[in-house]
Design a protein around this motif. Sequence first.
Motif, PDB file in Angstrom:
ATOM      1  N   ILE A 243     -44.167  24.889  32.873  1.00 22.60           N
ATOM      2  CA  ILE A 243     -44.667  24.777  31.506  1.00 22.60           C
ATOM      3  C   ILE A 243     -46.185  24.637  31.556  1.00 22.60           C
ATOM      4  CG2 ILE A 243     -44.292  22.253  31.458  1.00 22.60           C
ATOM      5  CD1 ILE A 243     -43.541  22.643  28.454  1.00 22.60           C
ATOM      6  N   ARG A 244     -46.878  25.410  30.708  1.00 22.96           N
ATOM      7  CA  ARG A 244     -48.344  25.439  30.668  1.00 22.96           C
ATOM      8  C   ARG A 244     -48.810  25.432  29.218  1.00 22.96           C
ATOM      9  NH1 ARG A 244     -49.062  24.361  36.065  1.00 22.96           N
ATOM     10  NH2 ARG A 244     -47.970  25.907  37.355  1.00 22.96           N
ATOM     11  N   ILE A 245     -50.056  24.993  29.012  1.00 17.79           N
ATOM     12  CA  ILE A 245     -50.631  24.976  27.673  1.00 17.79           C
ATOM     13  C   ILE A 245     -51.993  25.651  27.729  1.00 17.79           C
ATOM     14  CG2 ILE A 245     -51.718  22.697  27.952  1.00 17.79           C
ATOM     15  CD1 ILE A 245     -50.984  22.176  24.986  1.00 17.79           C
ATOM     16  N   SER A 246     -52.347  26.365  26.663  1.00 23.58           N
ATOM     17  CA  SER A 246     -53.650  27.018  26.607  1.00 23.58           C
ATOM     18  C   SER A 246     -54.752  25.971  26.482  1.00 23.58           C
ATOM     19  CB  SER A 246     -53.714  27.999  25.438  1.00 23.58           C
ATOM     20  OG  SER A 246     -53.479  27.339  24.204  1.00 23.58           O
ATOM     21  N   ARG A 250     -53.473  25.555  21.407  1.00 30.02           N
ATOM     22  CA  ARG A 250     -52.805  26.267  20.315  1.00 30.02           C
ATOM     23  C   ARG A 250     -51.481  26.904  20.728  1.00 30.02           C
ATOM     24  NH1 ARG A 250     -56.759  30.543  18.104  1.00 30.02           N
ATOM     25  NH2 ARG A 250     -55.054  30.806  16.582  1.00 30.02           N
ATOM     26  N   TYR A 251     -51.285  27.099  22.040  1.00 30.66           N
ATOM     27  CA  TYR A 251     -50.080  27.792  22.492  1.00 30.66           C
ATOM     28  C   TYR A 251     -49.512  27.155  23.755  1.00 30.66           C
ATOM     29  CZ  TYR A 251     -51.383  31.251  19.071  1.00 30.66           C
ATOM     30  OH  TYR A 251     -51.709  31.856  17.883  1.00 30.66           O
ATOM     31  N   LEU A 252     -48.174  27.164  23.809  1.00 28.81           N
ATOM     32  CA  LEU A 252     -47.437  26.586  24.920  1.00 28.81           C
ATOM     33  C   LEU A 252     -46.578  27.681  25.544  1.00 28.81           C
ATOM     34  CD1 LEU A 252     -46.829  23.663  26.153  1.00 28.81           C
ATOM     35  CD2 LEU A 252     -44.759  23.741  24.760  1.00 28.81           C
ATOM     36  N   TYR A 253     -46.439  27.629  26.883  1.00 31.38           N
ATOM     37  CA  TYR A 253     -45.690  28.654  27.618  1.00 31.38           C
ATOM     38  C   TYR A 253     -44.707  27.971  28.564  1.00 31.38           C
ATOM     39  CZ  TYR A 253     -49.490  31.478  25.826  1.00 31.38           C
ATOM     40  OH  TYR A 253     -50.388  32.089  24.973  1.00 31.38           O
ATOM     41  N   ALA A 254     -43.489  28.514  28.645  1.00 29.84           N
ATOM     42  CA  ALA A 254     -42.456  27.926  29.494  1.00 29.84           C
ATOM     43  C   ALA A 254     -41.610  29.041  30.105  1.00 29.84           C
ATOM     44  CB  ALA A 254     -41.570  26.980  28.683  1.00 29.84           C
ATOM     45  N   SER A 255     -41.298  28.917  31.418  1.00 33.47           N
ATOM     46  CA  SER A 255     -40.547  29.988  32.083  1.00 33.47           C
ATOM     47  C   SER A 255     -39.075  29.617  32.247  1.00 33.47           C
ATOM     48  CB  SER A 255     -41.163  30.325  33.445  1.00 33.47           C
ATOM     49  OG  SER A 255     -41.102  29.242  34.338  1.00 33.47           O
ATOM     50  N   ASN A 256     -38.224  30.639  32.100  1.00 35.76           N
ATOM     51  CA  ASN A 256     -36.778  30.497  32.207  1.00 35.76           C
ATOM     52  C   ASN A 256     -36.259  31.227  33.441  1.00 35.76           C
ATOM     53  OD1 ASN A 256     -36.005  29.134  29.636  1.00 35.76           O
ATOM     54  ND2 ASN A 256     -36.935  30.952  28.708  1.00 35.76           N
ATOM     55  N   ARG A 257     -35.587  30.492  34.332  1.00 36.54           N
ATOM     56  CA  ARG A 257     -34.965  31.088  35.512  1.00 36.54           C
ATOM     57  C   ARG A 257     -33.491  31.348  35.189  1.00 36.54           C
ATOM     58  NH1 ARG A 257     -36.062  26.527  39.837  1.00 36.54           N
ATOM     59  NH2 ARG A 257     -35.295  25.351  38.025  1.00 36.54           N
ATOM     60  N   ALA A 263     -41.160  31.947  27.528  1.00 35.78           N
ATOM     61  CA  ALA A 263     -41.110  31.640  26.102  1.00 35.78           C
ATOM     62  C   ALA A 263     -42.489  31.180  25.652  1.00 35.78           C
ATOM     63  CB  ALA A 263     -40.071  30.554  25.827  1.00 35.78           C
ATOM     64  N   VAL A 264     -42.936  31.713  24.527  1.00 27.76           N
ATOM     65  CA  VAL A 264     -44.258  31.395  23.986  1.00 27.76           C
ATOM     66  C   VAL A 264     -44.068  30.646  22.672  1.00 27.76           C
ATOM     67  CG1 VAL A 264     -46.482  32.322  23.260  1.00 27.76           C
ATOM     68  CG2 VAL A 264     -45.145  33.516  25.022  1.00 27.76           C
ATOM     69  N   PHE A 265     -44.793  29.521  22.537  1.00 25.54           N
ATOM     70  CA  PHE A 265     -44.691  28.693  21.342  1.00 25.54           C
ATOM     71  C   PHE A 265     -46.066  28.502  20.717  1.00 25.54           C
ATOM     72  CE2 PHE A 265     -41.217  27.440  24.108  1.00 25.54           C
ATOM     73  CZ  PHE A 265     -40.131  27.385  23.252  1.00 25.54           C
ATOM     74  N   ALA A 266     -46.127  28.628  19.406  1.00 30.59           N
ATOM     75  CA  ALA A 266     -47.325  28.264  18.660  1.00 30.59           C
ATOM     76  C   ALA A 266     -47.286  26.762  18.389  1.00 30.59           C
ATOM     77  CB  ALA A 266     -47.403  29.036  17.354  1.00 30.59           C
ATOM     78  N   ILE A 267     -48.424  26.101  18.561  1.00 31.38           N
ATOM     79  CA  ILE A 267     -48.525  24.653  18.372  1.00 31.38           C
ATOM     80  C   ILE A 267     -49.277  24.373  17.077  1.00 31.38           C
ATOM     81  CG2 ILE A 267     -49.433  22.501  19.337  1.00 31.38           C
ATOM     82  CD1 ILE A 267     -49.289  23.829  22.109  1.00 31.38           C
ATOM     83  N   THR A 268     -48.698  23.534  16.228  1.00 37.36           N
ATOM     84  CA  THR A 268     -49.334  23.178  14.957  1.00 37.36           C
ATOM     85  C   THR A 268     -49.251  21.669  14.735  1.00 37.36           C
ATOM     86  OG1 THR A 268     -47.256  23.606  13.767  1.00 37.36           O
ATOM     87  CG2 THR A 268     -48.839  25.429  13.924  1.00 37.36           C
ATOM     88  N   GLU A 269     -49.743  21.250  13.581  1.00 38.22           N
ATOM     89  CA  GLU A 269     -49.694  19.838  13.162  1.00 38.22           C
ATOM     90  C   GLU A 269     -50.300  18.918  14.216  1.00 38.22           C
ATOM     91  OE1 GLU A 269     -45.769  18.761  11.835  1.00 38.22           O
ATOM     92  OE2 GLU A 269     -45.509  20.642  10.735  1.00 38.22           O
ATOM     93  N   ASN A 270     -51.481  19.278  14.669  1.00 36.85           N
ATOM     94  CA  ASN A 270     -52.211  18.479  15.665  1.00 36.85           C
ATOM     95  C   ASN A 270     -51.370  18.231  16.910  1.00 36.85           C
ATOM     96  OD1 ASN A 270     -54.470  17.128  16.696  1.00 36.85           O
ATOM     97  ND2 ASN A 270     -53.738  15.133  15.961  1.00 36.85           N
ATOM     98  N   GLY A 271     -50.622  19.248  17.307  1.00 37.24           N
ATOM     99  CA  GLY A 271     -49.841  19.156  18.537  1.00 37.24           C
ATOM    100  C   GLY A 271     -48.426  18.694  18.356  1.00 37.24           C
ATOM    101  N   GLN A 272     -48.048  18.238  17.165  1.00 30.67           N
ATOM    102  CA  GLN A 272     -46.751  17.584  16.961  1.00 30.67           C
ATOM    103  C   GLN A 272     -45.601  18.539  16.662  1.00 30.67           C
ATOM    104  OE1 GLN A 272     -46.299  13.687  16.706  1.00 30.67           O
ATOM    105  NE2 GLN A 272     -47.769  14.303  18.263  1.00 30.67           N
ATOM    106  N   HIS A 273     -45.885  19.826  16.493  1.00 30.45           N
ATOM    107  CA  HIS A 273     -44.819  20.776  16.154  1.00 30.45           C
ATOM    108  C   HIS A 273     -45.033  22.084  16.916  1.00 30.45           C
ATOM    109  CE1 HIS A 273     -42.576  23.773  13.746  1.00 30.45           C
ATOM    110  NE2 HIS A 273     -41.760  22.766  13.497  1.00 30.45           N
ATOM    111  N   ILE A 274     -43.932  22.661  17.430  1.00 34.68           N
ATOM    112  CA  ILE A 274     -44.012  23.949  18.113  1.00 34.68           C
ATOM    113  C   ILE A 274     -42.992  24.911  17.515  1.00 34.68           C
ATOM    114  CG2 ILE A 274     -44.882  22.973  20.262  1.00 34.68           C
ATOM    115  CD1 ILE A 274     -42.103  23.266  21.470  1.00 34.68           C
ATOM    116  N   GLU A 275     -43.317  26.200  17.559  1.00 34.64           N
ATOM    117  CA  GLU A 275     -42.427  27.238  17.033  1.00 34.64           C
ATOM    118  C   GLU A 275     -42.471  28.432  17.963  1.00 34.64           C
ATOM    119  OE1 GLU A 275     -41.795  30.031  13.048  1.00 34.64           O
ATOM    120  OE2 GLU A 275     -43.386  28.520  13.109  1.00 34.64           O
ATOM    121  N   ASN A 276     -41.311  28.944  18.333  1.00 36.15           N
ATOM    122  CA  ASN A 276     -41.249  30.083  19.234  1.00 36.15           C
ATOM    123  C   ASN A 276     -41.788  31.335  18.552  1.00 36.15           C
ATOM    124  OD1 ASN A 276     -39.501  32.597  20.324  1.00 36.15           O
ATOM    125  ND2 ASN A 276     -39.874  31.138  21.960  1.00 36.15           N
TER     126      ASN A 276
END
Length: 340
Positions: A243-246, A250-257, A263-276
């Motif tokens: 798992i990595r963060i930009s 603003r964006y979070l990344y996570a790998s699936n084996r 998987a790429v997630f947008a980060i909002t609400e000052n870091g408190q919410h993520i959306e794929n």
Amino acid sequence: MIQKILLGTYTRRISQGIYQIDLNTDTETLTNLELVTAEISPTYLTKSKEEVLYAVTSREEKGGVSSYDPQINFLNAVTEEGAPPCYVAVDEARQLVYGANYHKGELNTYKIQSDGSLEAAASLAHKEPTGPHKNQDHAHTHYTDLAPDQRLVVCDLGTDRVYTYDVADNGAVEEVAVYVAEPGTGPRHLVFHPNETTAYLFGELDSSVSVLSYDQTDGSFTQKQKVSTLPADFDGENGGAAIRISNDGRYLYASNRGHNSIAVFAITENGQHIENVQSISTEGDFPRDFALSPDNAYVVAANQNSDNLTLYRRDAESGLLTMIQKDVYAPEAVCVYFEA
């Protein structure tokens, strides 16, 4: 421009140790793979500010951590009976190296000597009850790294817990808080948002990311959100990995084996919410690790079982990835480390 990348590997089949490969940003290609030093299963790598390299090692049926000078000349290895760690991190302020030993369920600390070599300092084994999953047969420490307040955070896949420790200069640790995840989560890795009060916990066993609020007054975590890293229609076997963060948070990344994707997630609400916002194939099998380039313009994923790297261009505004090179040979690669 050439960016150097070190690759940690398993040496179970064809790999011989630690490799280096070039990212040419002019041609947008990965080229010039070479073995930089022979080592047995250097599965995780990190460097200090002094450019000393620390690598997981296995020597004479003992496991531990090796140190190398900036020219990749061997300094020393600190090992003990049993399996090697699976994660290493540097504490510059205290001049320590931390190791997470998955098989032993231990946290290990090592003192950095004046020449960059290591000396064993302390160890701590987790004893709590384990989770319900078949892979939670006992404690499985998987991550040991610093929080923004310089406390030590430790993820344990086996106990479904995230521990927070105060650390003394000699490497001794004292527990100050424990976060208990939902049973069967399998905490693997964690990253902090630049706001320093939000963290993202990757659950290996249930393929989830939990958004956690971090309280620097007492080192405690509180869950705010939990989401899957998998598409709703996927029903195969999967294990969360890296798992990595930009840099801009603003964006979070996570790998699936298993699903073999990022998987790429947008980060909002000052870091408190993520959306794929994206799920993109890693063009290989079992992406144990990936990394963003220092400027966050590129992502390199390592597919352990298919012995290949995949290169993506990253859009800074949308966070989305575009695959630009695949099938780049890299034997048993399981750690991607961009050199500064």
